[in-house]
Design an enzyme around this catalytic site. Sequence first.
Site, PDB file in Angstrom:
ATOM      1  N   ASP A  23       0.159  -3.733  -0.571  1.00 44.91           N
ATOM      2  CA  ASP A  23       1.197  -4.735  -0.360  1.00 44.91           C
ATOM      3  C   ASP A  23       0.778  -6.101  -0.891  1.00 44.91           C
ATOM      4  O   ASP A  23      -0.269  -6.236  -1.525  1.00 44.91           O
ATOM      5  CB  ASP A  23       1.594  -4.790   1.116  1.00 44.91           C
ATOM      6  CG  ASP A  23       0.407  -5.174   2.018  1.00 44.91           C
ATOM      7  OD1 ASP A  23      -0.459  -5.965   1.581  1.00 44.91           O
ATOM      8  OD2 ASP A  23       0.369  -4.690   3.166  1.00 44.91           O
ATOM      9  N   ALA A  24       1.597  -7.107  -0.640  1.00 35.03           N
ATOM     10  CA  ALA A  24       1.341  -8.446  -1.158  1.00 35.03           C
ATOM     11  C   ALA A  24       0.076  -9.046  -0.547  1.00 35.03           C
ATOM     12  O   ALA A  24      -0.448 -10.038  -1.041  1.00 35.03           O
ATOM     13  CB  ALA A  24       2.547  -9.359  -0.919  1.00 35.03           C
TER      14      ALA A  24
END
Lengths: 144, 144, 144, 144
Positions: free
Chosen positions: A15-16
């Site tokens: 994810d980010a």
Amino acid sequence: MSFTIELAVRFQDVDAGGVLFFARIYDYCHQAYEEFWGSEGIDRAHFFAGAEYLVPIAHSEADYRLPIRHGDRIRVRIDVARVGRASFTLGYRVTGPEGDLRVEASTVHAFVNRSTMRPIPIPEPLRAILLRHLLREPAPNLAT
Amino acid sequence: MSFTIELAVRFQDVDAGGVLFFARIYDYCHQAYEEFWGSEGIDRAHFFAGAEYLVPIAHSEADYRLPIRHGDRIRVRIDVARVGRASFTLGYRVTGPEGDLRVEASTVHAFVNRSTMRPIPIPEPLRAILLRHLLREPAPNLAT
Amino acid sequence: MSFTIELAVRFQDVDAGGVLFFARIYDYCHQAYEEFWGSEGIDRAHFFAGAEYLVPIAHSEADYRLPIRHGDRIRVRIDVARVGRASFTLGYRVTGPEGDLRVEASTVHAFVNRSTMRPIPIPEPLRAILLRHLLREPAPNLAT
Amino acid sequence: MSFTIELAVRFQDVDAGGVLFFARIYDYCHQAYEEFWGSEGIDRAHFFAGAEYLVPIAHSEADYRLPIRHGDRIRVRIDVARVGRASFTLGYRVTGPEGDLRVEASTVHAFVNRSTMRPIPIPEPLRAILLRHLLREPAPNLAT
């Protein structure tokens, strides 16, 4: 008797924040679950969508111990933690290349009749497979 | 010289219509792409996120020939279709267990400087790898 | 007549490189496509999986102009680029908060009979909807 | 004080069994979680990846009460179930159009220093927000 798969963490599953998105561990656990049935000679298209029964997941949980990153080669080990009349519980240990524990997870699966959606006993041949993989003593960390 | 991976279509990658969701074929192609670099000894964590360059995808496309279903064992073959100064094109052939063509796809990858985001020449060691896998004659179906 | 949705880029749709994973733009385009039919009063459960026809995607492509990051509020605009006898083409323009073009994409959808999987003419009520949204002059960037 | 989002179940989030893939409920919960911070004026790009702290998820769990299908309009309600020194617990209730309970879930979030990865106290302004949303009496179904 355990069942284990090994896989590399995909670029898109991070994810980010730079680590495996927490929900993706369930995708990996389910992949191990599919391979588990496959390794026992169960036709997965039939088992998962073509049979007179369905086996929805009634509960899932995971404890995240150490981060998992892109490219990590991880192992997902499945044990059967419990076999009931109409449901069973699986435990998963996800470890890194050095055997370091990253995630512990578990899922509860319930057999239901496809038409009525009522609980049904686990079909015998499948119960036999599950019992063969049942942990003698429940691992302390597994939800039952 | 081609590079090929084999994988089983996951339960969760199929959509409400009962076939592989069209966008997931790109996930599988990218997985082959990661393994391709890995098979050439390139550290994927460095290549994909840790280097002075980035390699964003500038274009993607896919033609869907035959449906792909849950549990199908498919093969994803990568060929290098074009090597330019600052970008390259990959072609993918996704086939079923009998070698039947399911999907053809391609992606264009551009090297850019991480700070300026301007195009940069493909670094030499990587170019050498790509050239080794370059198709002699472009397959008629591959976008270039 | 166009149709547009707005959405915020999700944490989990960004990859290890810190930008929207290239394949996820198709997820967002398909979300717009679902909402498009919904906005026209079409029952989506019926359309996508319950009707006598299926509408598989025969082709998809995307050009990535500018990176899309976590949290970006983007707009996905759909136009109908072509309406054929048994298939149609959609074009998508994905823009950022300042109207800056991030991605252009297109998809080709083919109507087939569910049993025979052979092409069938687009059902009249659906054709009427598509024609109402048809671009008068094809935008130069849209695949037809 | 609760926070609620409404969304339509996407075509691609349904699995080969025809219901929402069990892990995707966490994606929807996390989407609510992002919107929750956004609604409180917190910049999500900063909060999730740009701050001196990280807020990894230490635990997740879900109980599946009723199936969720493609196109269902569901609501995800977040409550803060617990605010500790360095971590907090969120509870989620996912309901269908008639308010029927489909899934209950919870997640535990821990603040850590980005460099040392050691626990740190929840920063004051964020703690204030969490306390404002804290359930007076813990719902019986929420893990704490």
